[in-house]
Design a protein around this motif. Structure first.
Motif, mmCIF file in Angstrom:
data_model
loop_
_atom_site.group_PDB
_atom_site.id
_atom_site.type_symbol
_atom_site.label_atom_id
_atom_site.label_comp_id
_atom_site.label_asym_id
_atom_site.label_seq_id
_atom_site.Cartn_x
_atom_site.Cartn_y
_atom_site.Cartn_z
ATOM 1 N N LYS A 171 36.637 -11.744 -45.384
ATOM 2 C CA LYS A 171 35.599 -12.630 -45.929
ATOM 3 C C LYS A 171 35.291 -13.823 -45.023
ATOM 4 O O LYS A 171 34.273 -14.470 -45.169
ATOM 5 C CB LYS A 171 35.995 -13.124 -47.318
ATOM 6 N N SER A 172 36.163 -14.105 -44.059
ATOM 7 C CA SER A 172 35.945 -15.250 -43.175
ATOM 8 C C SER A 172 35.018 -14.935 -42.001
ATOM 9 O O SER A 172 34.594 -15.842 -41.291
ATOM 10 C CB SER A 172 37.282 -15.755 -42.623
ATOM 11 N N VAL A 173 34.686 -13.656 -41.799
ATOM 12 C CA VAL A 173 33.842 -13.286 -40.656
ATOM 13 C C VAL A 173 32.441 -13.849 -40.847
ATOM 14 O O VAL A 173 31.778 -13.591 -41.847
ATOM 15 C CB VAL A 173 33.786 -11.758 -40.463
ATOM 16 N N CYS A 174 32.023 -14.661 -39.871
ATOM 17 C CA CYS A 174 30.717 -15.295 -39.982
ATOM 18 C C CYS A 174 29.893 -15.164 -38.696
ATOM 19 O O CYS A 174 28.772 -15.616 -38.639
ATOM 20 C CB CYS A 174 30.912 -16.772 -40.325
ATOM 21 N N LEU A 175 30.470 -14.571 -37.670
ATOM 22 C CA LEU A 175 29.762 -14.402 -36.405
ATOM 23 C C LEU A 175 30.111 -13.033 -35.847
ATOM 24 O O LEU A 175 31.283 -12.673 -35.764
ATOM 25 C CB LEU A 175 30.178 -15.490 -35.405
ATOM 26 N N LEU A 176 29.085 -12.250 -35.491
ATOM 27 C CA LEU A 176 29.282 -10.942 -34.888
ATOM 28 C C LEU A 176 28.573 -10.912 -33.545
ATOM 29 O O LEU A 176 27.354 -11.092 -33.480
ATOM 30 C CB LEU A 176 28.730 -9.831 -35.780
ATOM 31 N N VAL A 177 29.344 -10.733 -32.468
ATOM 32 C CA VAL A 177 28.778 -10.506 -31.138
ATOM 33 C C VAL A 177 29.017 -9.031 -30.870
ATOM 34 O O VAL A 177 30.120 -8.607 -30.553
ATOM 35 C CB VAL A 177 29.458 -11.387 -30.062
ATOM 36 N N ASN A 178 27.973 -8.244 -31.025
ATOM 37 C CA ASN A 178 28.066 -6.793 -30.950
ATOM 38 C C ASN A 178 27.749 -6.342 -29.527
ATOM 39 O O ASN A 178 26.626 -6.003 -29.202
ATOM 40 C CB ASN A 178 27.093 -6.189 -31.965
ATOM 41 N N ASN A 179 28.757 -6.353 -28.672
ATOM 42 C CA ASN A 179 28.580 -6.149 -27.244
ATOM 43 C C ASN A 179 29.186 -4.852 -26.729
ATOM 44 O O ASN A 179 29.117 -4.578 -25.543
ATOM 45 C CB ASN A 179 29.221 -7.356 -26.513
ATOM 46 N N ALA A 180 29.783 -4.025 -27.576
ATOM 47 C CA ALA A 180 30.386 -2.778 -27.111
ATOM 48 C C ALA A 180 29.310 -1.865 -26.552
ATOM 49 O O ALA A 180 28.187 -1.822 -27.062
ATOM 50 C CB ALA A 180 31.107 -2.079 -28.263
ATOM 51 N N GLY A 181 29.644 -1.154 -25.521
ATOM 52 C CA GLY A 181 28.671 -0.222 -24.965
ATOM 53 C C GLY A 181 29.203 0.447 -23.722
ATOM 54 O O GLY A 181 30.342 0.255 -23.318
ATOM 55 N N PHE A 182 28.348 1.231 -23.136
ATOM 56 C CA PHE A 182 28.704 1.959 -21.931
ATOM 57 C C PHE A 182 27.436 2.195 -21.132
ATOM 58 O O PHE A 182 26.328 2.082 -21.653
ATOM 59 C CB PHE A 182 29.382 3.287 -22.274
ATOM 60 N N ALA A 183 27.602 2.526 -19.886
ATOM 61 C CA ALA A 183 26.456 2.799 -19.028
ATOM 62 C C ALA A 183 25.897 4.183 -19.339
ATOM 63 O O ALA A 183 26.637 5.145 -19.503
ATOM 64 C CB ALA A 183 26.867 2.725 -17.564
ATOM 65 N N VAL A 184 24.593 4.268 -19.440
ATOM 66 C CA VAL A 184 23.914 5.545 -19.618
ATOM 67 C C VAL A 184 23.299 5.881 -18.266
ATOM 68 O O VAL A 184 22.429 5.146 -17.797
ATOM 69 C CB VAL A 184 22.834 5.461 -20.716
#
Length: 129
Positions: free
Chosen positions: A80-93
């Motif tokens: 419940k404390s999560v208030c910031l998401l930096v969604n940076n996972a990825g890979f080279a295509v």
């Protein structure tokens, strides 16, 4: 400053994700760090704890795999404390972006078709930070 408001950062063991982890630790966020490479992830967390006294939770996970993406969505929903998401996972295509298969890209970014393709939306839809 941000105690009690957790920042979740995917792709946190290198590059832009690591830079976001560094900045978030510097301004006082407790961190939930996610990346495929467990050794680099742990090294990043240890360095942030030493430099900033950051509280870091590490979750080694390959978010291109449905089981990991689903588990992350459930874990974030429970925190419940999560208030910031930096969604940076990825890979080279290895092709031009216009030619890339959307489904492959969507799996790691959290957006796209498939059972796990919208894990980021599932988290974001019920947050009120």
């Amino acid at each position: 400053m941000n105690a009690g408001r957790t920042a979740v950062i995917t792709g946190a063991s290198s590059g832009i994700g690591k830079a976001f982890a560094h900045k978030s630790a510097a301004i006082g966020y407790p961190l939930m760090l996610i990346a495929r490479n467990e050794r680099n992830l742990r090294s990043t967390a240890d360095a942030l704890a030493e430099e900033f006294g950051a509280q870091c939770t590490t979750l080694p996970a390959d978010l291109s795999l449905d089981a990991y993406a689903d588990a992350l969505a459930e874990r974030i929903a429970a925190e419940k404390s999560v208030c910031l998401l930096v969604n940076n996972a990825g890979f080279a295509v290895p092709q031009k972006l216009a030619e890339a298969r959307r489904s492959r890209h969507g799996k790691t970014t959290g957006y796209g078709p498939g059972p796990s393709g919208n894990w980021a939306d599932r988290w974001w839809s019920f947050r009120d930070c």
